[in-house]
Design a protein around this motif. Structure first.
Motif, short mmCIF file in Angstrom:
data_model
loop_
_atom_site.label_atom_id
_atom_site.label_comp_id
_atom_site.label_asym_id
_atom_site.label_seq_id
_atom_site.Cartn_x
_atom_site.Cartn_y
_atom_site.Cartn_z
N VAL A 28 25.01 -38.16 -38.89
CA VAL A 28 24.52 -38.51 -40.22
C VAL A 28 23.50 -37.47 -40.69
O VAL A 28 23.57 -36.98 -41.82
N ALA A 29 22.55 -37.11 -39.83
CA ALA A 29 21.54 -36.12 -40.20
C ALA A 29 22.17 -34.77 -40.50
O ALA A 29 21.78 -34.09 -41.47
N THR A 30 23.14 -34.37 -39.69
CA THR A 30 23.81 -33.09 -39.90
C THR A 30 24.55 -33.09 -41.22
O THR A 30 24.45 -32.13 -42.00
N LEU A 31 25.30 -34.16 -41.50
CA LEU A 31 26.04 -34.23 -42.76
C LEU A 31 25.10 -34.20 -43.95
O LEU A 31 25.34 -33.50 -44.94
N GLN A 32 24.01 -34.95 -43.88
CA GLN A 32 23.07 -35.01 -45.01
C GLN A 32 22.37 -33.68 -45.25
O GLN A 32 21.88 -33.42 -46.35
N SER A 33 22.35 -32.81 -44.24
CA SER A 33 21.70 -31.51 -44.40
C SER A 33 22.62 -30.49 -45.09
O SER A 33 22.16 -29.42 -45.50
N LEU A 34 23.89 -30.82 -45.23
CA LEU A 34 24.85 -29.89 -45.82
C LEU A 34 24.75 -29.87 -47.34
O LEU A 34 24.62 -30.93 -47.98
N SER A 35 24.82 -28.68 -47.89
CA SER A 35 24.82 -28.55 -49.35
C SER A 35 26.07 -29.22 -49.90
O SER A 35 27.18 -29.00 -49.41
N GLY A 36 25.89 -30.07 -50.89
CA GLY A 36 27.01 -30.77 -51.50
C GLY A 36 27.16 -32.20 -51.03
O GLY A 36 27.86 -32.99 -51.65
N VAL A 37 26.50 -32.55 -49.92
CA VAL A 37 26.54 -33.94 -49.44
C VAL A 37 25.43 -34.72 -50.11
O VAL A 37 24.26 -34.35 -50.06
N VAL A 38 25.81 -35.78 -50.80
CA VAL A 38 24.85 -36.62 -51.52
C VAL A 38 24.27 -37.66 -50.58
O VAL A 38 23.06 -37.92 -50.58
N HIS A 39 25.12 -38.26 -49.74
CA HIS A 39 24.68 -39.31 -48.82
C HIS A 39 25.70 -39.45 -47.70
O HIS A 39 26.90 -39.32 -47.93
N ALA A 40 25.21 -39.73 -46.51
CA ALA A 40 26.07 -40.02 -45.37
C ALA A 40 25.49 -41.23 -44.65
O ALA A 40 24.27 -41.38 -44.57
N ARG A 41 26.37 -42.09 -44.16
CA ARG A 41 25.90 -43.27 -43.43
C ARG A 41 26.91 -43.66 -42.36
O ARG A 41 28.09 -43.34 -42.45
N LEU A 42 26.41 -44.37 -41.38
CA LEU A 42 27.25 -44.91 -40.31
C LEU A 42 27.92 -46.18 -40.81
O LEU A 42 27.29 -47.00 -41.49
N ASP A 43 29.19 -46.34 -40.51
CA ASP A 43 29.93 -47.55 -40.85
C ASP A 43 30.34 -48.21 -39.54
O ASP A 43 31.40 -47.93 -39.00
N ARG A 44 29.47 -49.03 -39.00
CA ARG A 44 29.73 -49.66 -37.69
C ARG A 44 30.95 -50.58 -37.72
O ARG A 44 31.68 -50.67 -36.75
N ARG A 45 31.16 -51.26 -38.83
CA ARG A 45 32.28 -52.20 -38.93
C ARG A 45 33.62 -51.50 -38.68
O ARG A 45 34.49 -52.02 -38.01
N ASN A 46 33.76 -50.30 -39.25
CA ASN A 46 35.02 -49.56 -39.10
C ASN A 46 34.92 -48.40 -38.12
O ASN A 46 35.82 -47.57 -38.05
N SER A 47 33.83 -48.36 -37.38
CA SER A 47 33.61 -47.31 -36.37
C SER A 47 33.83 -45.92 -36.95
O SER A 47 34.75 -45.20 -36.58
N GLY A 48 32.97 -45.58 -37.90
CA GLY A 48 33.10 -44.27 -38.52
C GLY A 48 31.92 -43.92 -39.39
O GLY A 48 30.84 -44.48 -39.27
N LEU A 49 32.15 -42.96 -40.25
CA LEU A 49 31.12 -42.45 -41.15
C LEU A 49 31.64 -42.50 -42.58
O LEU A 49 32.83 -42.30 -42.82
#
Length: 75
Positions: A28-49
């Motif tokens: 999540v932290a890595t994705l959020q640091s990328l230019s163009g990524v507005v928001h990233a979050r963990l989706d525990r229900r579906n085991s993903g991001l």
């Protein structure tokens, strides 16, 4: 990036390894640091991001690569 002029996409990535809190937090932290990524979050229900991003700035291949770099396996 100006949200009023850009189209924001939302993409869910199903991956193994999200049950490891450290790996998921790193991804999540890595994705959020990328230019163009507005928001990233963990989706525990579906085991993903879930990632909100500007496809004019970053593409799905770059998102996938970053997720794999964090030791998560995409399904």
């Amino acid at each position: 990036m100006n949200p009023t002029t850009s189209r924001i996409s939302i993409r869910s990535f199903s991956c193994s390894g999200c049950d490891c809190g450290s790996c998921a937090s790193e991804a999540v932290a890595t994705l959020q640091s990328l230019s163009g990524v507005v928001h990233a979050r963990l989706d525990r229900r579906n085991s993903g991001l879930v990632v909100r991003f500007d496809p004019e700035t970053i593409d799905e291949a770059a998102l996938r690569s970053s997720i794999c770099d964090c030791r998560l396996l995409l399904r």
